[in-house]
Design a protein around this motif. Structure first.
Motif, mmCIF file in Angstrom:
data_model
loop_
_atom_site.group_PDB
_atom_site.id
_atom_site.type_symbol
_atom_site.label_atom_id
_atom_site.label_comp_id
_atom_site.label_asym_id
_atom_site.label_seq_id
_atom_site.Cartn_x
_atom_site.Cartn_y
_atom_site.Cartn_z
ATOM 1 N N LEU A 136 11.381 -7.524 9.448
ATOM 2 C CA LEU A 136 10.273 -8.337 9.952
ATOM 3 C C LEU A 136 10.784 -9.609 10.613
ATOM 4 O O LEU A 136 10.245 -10.052 11.637
ATOM 5 C CB LEU A 136 9.319 -8.678 8.803
ATOM 6 N N ALA A 137 11.833 -10.193 10.037
ATOM 7 C CA ALA A 137 12.403 -11.412 10.617
ATOM 8 C C ALA A 137 12.990 -11.140 12.000
ATOM 9 O O ALA A 137 12.924 -11.994 12.892
ATOM 10 C CB ALA A 137 13.467 -11.982 9.688
ATOM 11 N N ASP A 138 13.547 -9.939 12.182
ATOM 12 C CA ASP A 138 14.104 -9.578 13.489
ATOM 13 C C ASP A 138 13.035 -9.598 14.575
ATOM 14 O O ASP A 138 13.330 -9.837 15.751
ATOM 15 C CB ASP A 138 14.746 -8.191 13.424
ATOM 16 N N PHE A 139 11.784 -9.322 14.162
ATOM 17 C CA PHE A 139 10.677 -9.308 15.118
ATOM 18 C C PHE A 139 9.826 -10.579 15.016
ATOM 19 O O PHE A 139 8.745 -10.641 15.607
ATOM 20 C CB PHE A 139 9.795 -8.077 14.876
ATOM 21 N N HIS A 140 10.320 -11.553 14.253
ATOM 22 C CA HIS A 140 9.620 -12.838 14.078
ATOM 23 C C HIS A 140 8.197 -12.623 13.565
ATOM 24 O O HIS A 140 7.226 -13.177 14.084
ATOM 25 C CB HIS A 140 9.582 -13.615 15.406
ATOM 26 N N LEU A 141 8.086 -11.805 12.525
ATOM 27 C CA LEU A 141 6.781 -11.448 11.983
ATOM 28 C C LEU A 141 6.598 -12.010 10.582
ATOM 29 O O LEU A 141 7.559 -12.164 9.823
ATOM 30 C CB LEU A 141 6.616 -9.925 11.942
ATOM 31 N N ASN A 142 5.330 -12.280 10.260
ATOM 32 C CA ASN A 142 4.956 -12.724 8.924
ATOM 33 C C ASN A 142 4.483 -11.523 8.128
ATOM 34 O O ASN A 142 3.654 -10.746 8.594
ATOM 35 C CB ASN A 142 3.836 -13.773 9.012
ATOM 36 N N GLN A 143 4.980 -11.367 6.922
ATOM 37 C CA GLN A 143 4.661 -10.192 6.117
ATOM 38 C C GLN A 143 3.166 -10.045 5.869
ATOM 39 O O GLN A 143 2.654 -8.938 5.749
ATOM 40 C CB GLN A 143 5.403 -10.265 4.776
ATOM 41 N N SER A 144 2.435 -11.143 5.818
ATOM 42 C CA SER A 144 1.003 -11.092 5.517
ATOM 43 C C SER A 144 0.192 -10.456 6.640
ATOM 44 O O SER A 144 -0.967 -10.084 6.434
ATOM 45 C CB SER A 144 0.473 -12.501 5.235
ATOM 46 N N ASN A 145 0.774 -10.328 7.831
ATOM 47 C CA ASN A 145 0.038 -9.779 8.971
ATOM 48 C C ASN A 145 0.428 -8.339 9.306
ATOM 49 O O ASN A 145 0.018 -7.820 10.341
ATOM 50 C CB ASN A 145 0.273 -10.657 10.212
ATOM 51 N N ILE A 146 1.213 -7.706 8.449
ATOM 52 C CA ILE A 146 1.706 -6.365 8.744
ATOM 53 C C ILE A 146 0.754 -5.327 8.161
ATOM 54 O O ILE A 146 0.613 -5.196 6.942
ATOM 55 C CB ILE A 146 3.121 -6.166 8.176
ATOM 56 N N ALA A 147 0.113 -4.562 9.042
ATOM 57 C CA ALA A 147 -0.944 -3.647 8.615
ATOM 58 C C ALA A 147 -0.417 -2.497 7.762
ATOM 59 O O ALA A 147 -1.071 -2.079 6.803
ATOM 60 C CB ALA A 147 -1.672 -3.102 9.845
ATOM 61 N N PHE A 148 0.772 -1.954 8.098
ATOM 62 C CA PHE A 148 1.222 -0.755 7.388
ATOM 63 C C PHE A 148 1.550 -1.027 5.922
ATOM 64 O O PHE A 148 1.610 -0.102 5.111
ATOM 65 C CB PHE A 148 2.423 -0.103 8.095
ATOM 66 N N LEU A 149 1.739 -2.290 5.563
ATOM 67 C CA LEU A 149 2.022 -2.622 4.168
ATOM 68 C C LEU A 149 0.785 -2.466 3.284
ATOM 69 O O LEU A 149 0.894 -2.494 2.055
ATOM 70 C CB LEU A 149 2.550 -4.056 4.063
ATOM 71 N N GLU A 150 -0.387 -2.305 3.900
ATOM 72 C CA GLU A 150 -1.628 -2.211 3.133
ATOM 73 C C GLU A 150 -2.015 -0.779 2.791
ATOM 74 O O GLU A 150 -2.974 -0.549 2.063
ATOM 75 C CB GLU A 150 -2.773 -2.881 3.909
ATOM 76 N N THR A 151 -1.288 0.204 3.328
ATOM 77 C CA THR A 151 -1.524 1.607 2.980
ATOM 78 C C THR A 151 -0.246 2.145 2.357
ATOM 79 O O THR A 151 0.791 2.219 3.009
ATOM 80 C CB THR A 151 -1.886 2.438 4.222
ATOM 81 N N VAL A 152 -0.333 2.513 1.085
ATOM 82 C CA VAL A 152 0.870 2.821 0.308
ATOM 83 C C VAL A 152 0.783 4.219 -0.292
ATOM 84 O O VAL A 152 -0.272 4.632 -0.792
ATOM 85 C CB VAL A 152 1.066 1.787 -0.825
ATOM 86 N N PHE A 153 1.912 4.932 -0.230
ATOM 87 C CA PHE A 153 2.033 6.239 -0.876
ATOM 88 C C PHE A 153 3.191 6.184 -1.862
ATOM 89 O O PHE A 153 4.238 5.605 -1.581
ATOM 90 C CB PHE A 153 2.297 7.339 0.152
ATOM 91 N N TYR A 154 2.983 6.813 -3.017
ATOM 92 C CA TYR A 154 4.020 6.803 -4.047
ATOM 93 C C TYR A 154 3.973 8.123 -4.794
ATOM 94 O O TYR A 154 2.901 8.703 -4.981
ATOM 95 C CB TYR A 154 3.795 5.631 -5.008
ATOM 96 N N PHE A 155 5.141 8.610 -5.202
ATOM 97 C CA PHE A 155 5.221 9.847 -5.984
ATOM 98 C C PHE A 155 6.064 9.572 -7.222
ATOM 99 O O PHE A 155 7.205 9.123 -7.116
ATOM 100 C CB PHE A 155 5.848 10.981 -5.166
ATOM 101 N N VAL A 156 5.486 9.842 -8.390
ATOM 102 C CA VAL A 156 6.168 9.585 -9.663
ATOM 103 C C VAL A 156 6.372 10.904 -10.390
ATOM 104 O O VAL A 156 5.416 11.653 -10.613
ATOM 105 C CB VAL A 156 5.351 8.629 -10.557
ATOM 106 N N SER A 157 7.617 11.195 -10.760
ATOM 107 C CA SER A 157 7.933 12.372 -11.573
ATOM 108 C C SER A 157 8.328 11.903 -12.966
ATOM 109 O O SER A 157 9.300 11.155 -13.120
ATOM 110 C CB SER A 157 9.076 13.184 -10.951
ATOM 111 N N MET A 158 7.577 12.326 -13.960
ATOM 112 C CA MET A 158 7.875 11.961 -15.345
ATOM 113 C C MET A 158 8.935 12.928 -15.872
ATOM 114 O O MET A 158 8.735 14.141 -15.860
ATOM 115 C CB MET A 158 6.616 12.045 -16.204
#
Length: 301
Positions: A136-158
């Motif tokens: 994000l710093a390479d693109f001079h971006l603020n993390q709070s304005n990044i849309a893709f961070l608001e949609t999250v996928f996760y897979f947990v194997s017990m």
């Protein structure tokens, strides 16, 4: 890439960039029977992909349908970030957030999409050592304005019994996700959980969404669509598998619920009075298609 580009998810409320988060959320859990879980794992094994990669491909397909066929899908996921052998057995928190972007072709089959996602995941993991904040710093971006961070996928194997876990004689107790239903760190989060220790419902999924954007009824409807979609995709019923959903274009897959399909069927094949002209008939069909296929927020009773 436009980092402010957002997915057209079926939200109930808009939120401006200046709005403060409430942090409140809702959780819906869906479970799959053991036949679906077995079919899911068999598919992953026979196609030489991990359960995470197969779950991600399934989630991408669902998002493609849920967003009215958006092809540029970028979400985030968590990674163990132990990319060096010497880090494998070291105690500590190394988890990092990685962006997972895909530009899919609507004419790909599900098999082709899974193969593409497999290669994409390997490519992403090969660069996982580079921190997200540096990207994000390479693109001079603020993390709070990044849309893709608001949609999250996760897979947990017990892989072990959490109830038997202890450290230096101190027993650790598993905390149910139900106890955190009022907290939403992200706008839209989907978590697959595979627990082979269960006798039934080994595969389940949790959806946690922000109350700032989603009504609980909307979240329940999204979860129902996903449950039905996954069950159809990985059913072991021979009569259904004749449809061979893995080998048709993902553009032709549907997330319409059975009751919506029944309503559509009744109206399309209903005898129409001769007093109704052709334009009126076309208008009725259009309304039903929009209602059924373009994602109604509330299930049809």
């Amino acid at each position: 890439y436009n980092f402010e580009y957002r997915l057209s998810l079926p939200i109930d409320r808009q939120r401006s960039s200046t709005d403060q988060r409430s942090g409140l959320g809702s959780l819906v859990e869906i479970s799959f029977d053991n036949e679906v879980a077995t079919s899911f794992l068999n598919y992953a094994s026979s196609h030489h992909v991990t359960p995470f990669q197969l779950g991600l491909a399934t989630f991408y397909t669902f998002l493609f349908k849920l967003t009215h066929h958006q092809k540029d899908l970028c979400i985030s996921s968590l990674n163990a970030n132990r990319y060096r052998n010497e880090l494998q057995n070291v105690l500590g928190m190394f988890v990092s957030t990685l962006p997972y972007r895909i530009e899919l072709n609507s004419y790909w089959t599900f098999d082709e999409l899974v193969k593409f996602v497999h290669g994409k995941c390997l490519s992403i993991l090969s660069h996982s050592h580079y921190p997200l904040q540096h990207i994000l710093a390479d693109f001079h971006l603020n993390q709070s304005n990044i849309a893709f961070l608001e949609t999250v996928f996760y897979f947990v194997s017990m892989s072990f019994d959490m109830s038997q876990l202890s450290v230096h004689g101190t027993s650790l107790e598993e905390v149910s996700l139900d106890q955190s239903t009022e907290v939403a760190k992200f706008d839209f989060m989907s978590t697959f959980i595979y627990n082979p220790l269960r006798d039934n419902k080994k595969l389940s999924c949790f959806f946690v969404c922000s109350n700032d954007l989603y009504e609980e009824k909307t979240l329940e409807n999204i979860a129902r669509r996903f449950q039905y979609f996954v069950s159809q995709l990985f059913t072991m019923n021979p009569s259904v598998k004749e449809l061979n959903l893995w080998n048709i274009p993902i553009n032709n897959l549907q997330i319409i619920l059975p009751e919506e399909a029944n309503e559509l069927h009744k109206i399309l094949f209903k005898k129409v009075s001769n007093s109704i002209n052709e334009d009126d008939i076309c208008d009725v069909i259009f309304q039903v298609v929009v209602k059924g296929f373009l994602m109604t927020r509330n299930p049809i009773n």
